[in-house]
Every structure is written in C-alpha cells, then in structure tokens.
Design an enzyme around this catalytic site. Structure first.
Site, short mmCIF file in Angstrom:
data_model
loop_
_atom_site.label_atom_id
_atom_site.label_comp_id
_atom_site.label_asym_id
_atom_site.label_seq_id
_atom_site.Cartn_x
_atom_site.Cartn_y
_atom_site.Cartn_z
N SER A 139 0.85 -1.19 0.00
CA SER A 139 0.00 0.00 0.00
C SER A 139 0.88 1.23 0.00
CB SER A 139 -0.89 0.01 1.25
OG SER A 139 -1.54 1.26 1.41
N TYR A 152 -2.31 -1.44 10.45
CA TYR A 152 -2.41 -1.64 9.00
C TYR A 152 -1.20 -1.05 8.29
CZ TYR A 152 -3.90 -1.36 4.18
OH TYR A 152 -3.94 -1.47 2.82
#
Length: 268
Positions: A139, A152
């Site tokens: 990401s 995350y």
C-alpha cells in the site's frame, strides 16, 4: 504461461480482478478466500471463459493458523511447473489503537504479515527451481505511519520491506518479486476497516488520488514482467510515494500530527 497461479483474497477486489485477468495465462488457478460461495461462482465463470483451465477453490481463513497449515499442505502437493503467487488478502481497522479490539489486531497481523511470509516460504523454493514470481499487495501506507491506522500501515511496511529483501535474494534465480503500493481504490476495503463512530473519510483530495482496480492489476502484472521492485499505479501515486520517502522524519511527524482525523467521539 504459468502452470499454477495462487491468489489469496480472491473473492473480491484485486483478487477477483487478478483471477479474471489471468484466466488465459495459466493451466491451474488456486483461489483462496473465506467466502466459498463467491469462489465457486468465480470458478464457474473462469472455467466458462477457458474450458481447459483447472480451478481449485480453497475455503480458508488466513487469520487461522490451522487453515494456513492446511493451505500450505495443499500448495506443497502442486505438480511441478512455473508458479505465480499473489498475496492479495489483507485486513484493516480504522480507529485509535487504545480502543482497538485485540482479536481484530490478531487477525490483521496473521493475514497481513504471517500469511504473506508463510505462503512465500512454502512456494519460493519451487519458484527458484522451476520459475515463477510473486506479487505482494502492499500500500502507499507502507511509506508512512498513520495515526488511527497504526497496525495496517505498519503491516504494509512489512510487506514492502519483505518483498524488497526477498527479491534481492532470488534475483539470480530469475524470480521477480514486486510490492504493489496503491493509494485509495474502490474495493470495499475501507467499509470493512471502518469502525462505528468513524466518518467515511471522503474528500476531494482522496478522489484525486483514487486509482481503478484494472489499472492496479494490469500495472502490477506489467511490473512483474519488467522485474520492478515496486509498483505505484499512476503518476500521482508515484509522486506522492516519492514525496513520502524523501520528506524529513521530523516534518512528516508534524504533518501526520496535524492531519484531519476520521475518528468521531461516540457518546455512551
């Protein structure tokens, strides 16, 4: 052509898109996810598109150690041949860490970190001997720390760093490894990650950096073919990634400390 393509998180988003994109480029596809019914429907769709394709559906919760062990046992029994592993499955949880659910944190670490490491370890030796490649979905968050998204972002930093290291280890064997670092994408991920009491976080800036699923999937496969270490879809995301990696840490702390937060106070 690949003999085997293994896709985790294949029941939606990137995983489903990868499966559809690769339907004519492999002999055997292994679809891994928790939602078996959706996987079965996807399997039928893929076989209708390519009658010679063999599809194996694996109903697996990657947060479960027992499920991961059973999955790895199945993968170790695959026939010889060039293998592509797409570590796509991921979980998120948006909100303050002090208020987080320990069980959810456990799930995130197992899916985002342990599953990636364990599946890579299971298949990498055969790739070194027989060919193949690895696509790990990281990401843009891998390049920064994000308040209210602590685990995350940290887990995606692991995915990106892990991918870079593995790539260097196996480059002489000709096994490409790419970390895919998209920004916001409409996959339904945000809705699952958002706790009650959080806004949807929609903004004109976020709209500006959104990338389509086909752009990410097609670009990731191209990056793998070109043996690139990382793939940032779109010029905008590449620019943001470059700025994040080159911003002094002190300035980044200031910026992240002042950023608007999506957490709302929930009245008891």
């Amino acid at each position: 052509m690949y003999e085997h393509v293994v896709i985790t998180g294949a029941s939606s988003g990137f995983g489903m898109a990868f499966a559809r994109r690769l339907v004519g480029e492999c002999a055997h596809m292994v679809l891994v996810a928790r939602r078996k019914e959706i996987l079965m429907e996807l399997s039928d769709e893929l076989r209708a598109a390519n009658s010679s394709l063999k599809v194996t559906v694996v109903n697996c919760d990657l947060a479960s150690e027992g499920d991961r062990v059973r999955l790895i046992q199945q993968l170790e029994e695959l026939s010889a041949g060039k293998t592509l592993l797409i570590n796509n499955a991921g979980l998120g949880d948006y909100g303050e860490y002090a208020c987080s659910a320990p069980a959810r944190n456990h799930q995130m670490l197992h899916v985002n970190v342990l599953a990636v490491a364990e599946l890579t370890r299971a298949l990498l030796p055969r790739m070194v001997e027989q060919g193949g490649g690895i696509i790990n979905i990281a990401s843009l968050a891998a390049d920064l720390f994000i308040p209210d998204f602590a685990i995350y972002a940290a887990s995606k930093a692991f995915v990106a760093s892990f991918s870079e290291a593995i790539r260097l280890e196996v480059r002489k064997a000709g096994v490409p490894v790419v970390a895919v670092c998209p920004g916001p994408v409409h996959t339904g991920f945000g809705d699952v990650a958002r706790r009650s009491g959080c806004t949807n976080g929609y903004s004109s800036f976020k709209k500006w950096v959104y990338t389509s699923i086909p752009t990410v999937v097609n670009g990731a496969l191209d990056a793998l073919t070109e043996n690139k270490p990382r793939y940032y879809p779109s010029l905008r995301i590449r620019l943001i990634g470059w700025l994040l990696r080159n911003t002094p840490l002190g300035l980044m702390r200031l910026v992240m400390g002042l950023r608007p937060r999506k957490v709302e106070t929930v009245q008891e």
